[in-house]
Design a protein around this motif. Structure first.
Motif, PDB file in Angstrom:
ATOM      1  N   ARG A 139       2.345   1.688  -3.435  1.00  0.00           N
ATOM      2  CA  ARG A 139       1.335   2.221  -4.367  1.00  0.00           C
ATOM      3  C   ARG A 139       1.152   3.716  -4.165  1.00  0.00           C
ATOM      4  O   ARG A 139       1.044   4.477  -5.125  1.00  0.00           O
ATOM      5  N   SER A 140       1.157   4.149  -2.907  1.00  0.00           N
ATOM      6  CA  SER A 140       0.991   5.589  -2.646  1.00  0.00           C
ATOM      7  C   SER A 140       2.179   6.371  -3.206  1.00  0.00           C
ATOM      8  O   SER A 140       2.006   7.482  -3.722  1.00  0.00           O
ATOM      9  N   GLN A 176       0.836  -1.207   0.000  1.00  0.00           N
ATOM     10  CA  GLN A 176       0.000   0.000   0.000  1.00  0.00           C
ATOM     11  C   GLN A 176       0.870   1.256   0.000  1.00  0.00           C
ATOM     12  O   GLN A 176       0.610   2.216  -0.735  1.00  0.00           O
ATOM     13  N   TYR A 177       1.926   1.245   0.799  1.00  0.00           N
ATOM     14  CA  TYR A 177       2.855   2.376   0.842  1.00  0.00           C
ATOM     15  C   TYR A 177       3.515   2.584  -0.524  1.00  0.00           C
ATOM     16  O   TYR A 177       3.617   3.713  -1.014  1.00  0.00           O
ATOM     17  N   LYS A 208       2.003   9.333  -6.090  1.00  0.00           N
ATOM     18  CA  LYS A 208       2.664  10.637  -5.902  1.00  0.00           C
ATOM     19  C   LYS A 208       3.640  10.921  -7.042  1.00  0.00           C
ATOM     20  O   LYS A 208       3.727  12.042  -7.529  1.00  0.00           O
TER      21      LYS A 208
END
Length: 91
Positions: free
Chosen positions: A81-82, A78-79, A86
């Motif tokens: 993907r974030s 998830q990190y 960005k």
């Protein structure tokens, strides 16, 4: 006398058969666990490669590894993907 000896030998044979069956069951469980472990190791290696590719700074890499260690694979993905979102917005 013969019946007593036959019963004893049948009981021993039954115990041996049961022990062999339990050994086979344990071997099957061990094989499943080994497969799961290999799959887990492969996923972790793939995730570490992804961390190296996606993170643009050493701090991001450290953060991704911390998340992987303390919160697990799903949180790390998830990190990452974030970070990709960005990066795509920045371009």
């Amino acid at each position: 006398m013969t019946l007593t000896l036959d019963n004893r030998s049948q009981n021993k044979e039954s115990s041996l058969t049961q022990a062999l069956r339990q050994i086979q069951q344990l071997n099957s469980k061990i094989a499943v666990l080994e497969e799961q472990h290999l799959s887990y190791v492969q996923k972790q290696q793939n995730l570490i490669s992804a961390i190296a590719e996606i993170c643009v700074s050493p701090m991001q890499e450290v953060q991704a590894l911390r998340i992987l260690i303390y919160r697990g694979e799903a949180a790390c993905r998830q990190y990452l993907r974030s970070l990709l979102v960005k990066q795509n917005k920045a371009v």
